[in-house]
Design a protein around this motif. Structure first.
Motif, PDB file in Angstrom:
ATOM      1  N   LEU A 136       0.837  -1.216   0.000  1.00 25.44           N
ATOM      2  CA  LEU A 136       0.000   0.000   0.000  1.00 25.44           C
ATOM      3  C   LEU A 136       0.862   1.253   0.000  1.00 25.44           C
ATOM      4  N   ASP A 137       0.325   2.324  -0.568  1.00 24.46           N
ATOM      5  CA  ASP A 137       1.043   3.595  -0.492  1.00 24.46           C
ATOM      6  C   ASP A 137       0.912   4.141   0.934  1.00 24.46           C
ATOM      7  N   PRO A 138       1.752   5.110   1.305  1.00 31.54           N
ATOM      8  CA  PRO A 138       1.786   5.545   2.703  1.00 31.54           C
ATOM      9  C   PRO A 138       0.421   5.985   3.257  1.00 31.54           C
ATOM     10  N   ARG A 139      -0.370   6.637   2.437  1.00 36.87           N
ATOM     11  CA  ARG A 139      -1.644   7.131   2.967  1.00 36.87           C
ATOM     12  C   ARG A 139      -2.623   5.990   3.241  1.00 36.87           C
ATOM     13  N   THR A 140      -2.757   5.048   2.302  1.00 32.70           N
ATOM     14  CA  THR A 140      -3.680   3.933   2.535  1.00 32.70           C
ATOM     15  C   THR A 140      -3.114   2.993   3.600  1.00 32.70           C
ATOM     16  N   ALA A 141      -1.793   2.916   3.678  1.00 29.76           N
ATOM     17  CA  ALA A 141      -1.185   2.132   4.755  1.00 29.76           C
ATOM     18  C   ALA A 141      -1.594   2.719   6.109  1.00 29.76           C
ATOM     19  N   ARG A 142      -1.524   4.033   6.201  1.00 30.36           N
ATOM     20  CA  ARG A 142      -1.865   4.685   7.467  1.00 30.36           C
ATOM     21  C   ARG A 142      -3.308   4.415   7.849  1.00 30.36           C
ATOM     22  N   GLU A 143      -4.179   4.410   6.857  1.00 24.08           N
ATOM     23  CA  GLU A 143      -5.600   4.141   7.116  1.00 24.08           C
ATOM     24  C   GLU A 143      -5.784   2.728   7.690  1.00 24.08           C
TER      25      GLU A 143
END
Ligand SMILES: Nc1ncnc2c1ncn2[C@@H]1O[C@H](COP(=O)(O)OP(=O)(O)OP(=O)(O)O)[C@@H](O)[C@H]1O
Ligand SMILES: [Mg+2]
Length: 258
Positions: A190-197
């Motif tokens: 996942l990219d950092p933003r979706t990973a964070r989610e």
């Protein structure tokens, strides 16, 4: 260092057991898993507290996935004992072990492992169906609401982004209200933003629902969401970092990888 940690964790379990009736969520006692001459896990002992969020880090090949598979009953150790709550997994026959995994454990993997021909609702309901439970559609809807996908019930996995697919996988892991969620590099693709989610949702499962989460990751940012980080090297726990930050994980990681 490893021996000190082992003793400390086993002592912790013992005092917890005399002081309070509830055993740790997961406990390993001198667990070894060999592949021929290779000791992928080498006498690992650890107790995971209930309602705790633990990250497991270590170089490639250090035994993280082997650790997760033994701790979750997907694989049987060559020697040693694993307990989920008060249940000694080594004493269970295959069908009972499968049932325990379905009822008490949730899994999330880097490859989301969704069924392509099923829509989101069916994918999330699958563990209930496999476990022979009545499919409570309100419960499925509630867990999809929690991961922000209530409006995607009729979509197939191929119609979703990677981050959305991982949230479906997380909803599927949570729908049975498991005692423990094991995740093996769930944010690796996942990219950092979706990973964070995804990480925020796992954190929420711990903080709001009291789940226990064990997260294998290469990513110091992901590990910093946990309450503590275990470092594996050569099949052994070589360090623990409590209340990690990205900076402290990176600093410790340099020590392990050096
Ligand atoms: N089924 C298997 N047969 C033989 N060797 C295996 C098997 N599974 C794992 N191993 C070996 O055990 C060791 C630990 O593997 P493991 O997959 O647990 O590492 P890992 O820390 O998860 O690595 P990565 O970060 O690359 O995912 C490695 O040397 C690996 O080659
Ligand atoms: Mg791995």
């Amino acid at each position: 260092m490893a021996d000190d940690l082992r003793l400390r964790s086993v002592d912790g379990v013992n005092s917890a057991m005399t002081g309070a009736p509830a055993p740790p969520a997961v406990r390993l006692d001198t667990v070894t898993r060999t592949y021929g001459p290779l000791r992928a896990l080498d006498g690992v002992s650890w107790a995971f507290p209930r309602g705790g969020f633990t990250a497991v880090m270590g170089p490639s090949g250090s035994g993280k996935s082997t650790f997760l598979q033994c701790a979750s009953g997907l694989d049987r150790p060559t020697s040693g004992t694993v307990w989920i709550g008060g249940t000694d997994l080594g004493r269970l026959r295959e069908t009972a072990l499968t049932q325990l995994r379905r009822e008490r454990i949730g899994f999330v993997f880097q490859a989301f492992n969704l069924i392509p021909s099923m829509d989101v609702e069916e994918n999330v309901a699958l563990p209930l169906r496999l476990g022979g439970r009545a499919v409570d559609r309100d419960r499925v809807a509630a867990v999809l609401e929690r991961v922000g996908l209530a409006d995607r019930m009729r979509h197939r996995p191929s119609e979703l982004s990677g981050g959305q697919q991982q949230r479906v996988a997380l909803a599927r892991a949570l729908v049975t209200e498991p005692e423990v969620v094991f995740a093996d590099e769930p944010t690796g693709a996942l990219d950092p933003r979706t990973a964070r989610e995804t990480l925020r949702l796992m954190r929420e499962a711990v903080d709001l629902a009291g789940r226990t989460v064990v997260l294998v990751t290469h990513d110091p940012v992901a590990a910093a969401w946990a309450d503590s980080v275990l470092f594996l090297d050569g099949g052994r726990i070589v360090d623990e970092l409590v209340s990690p930050t990205v900076a402290s994980v990176l600093a410790r990681w340099d020590g392990v990888a050096a």
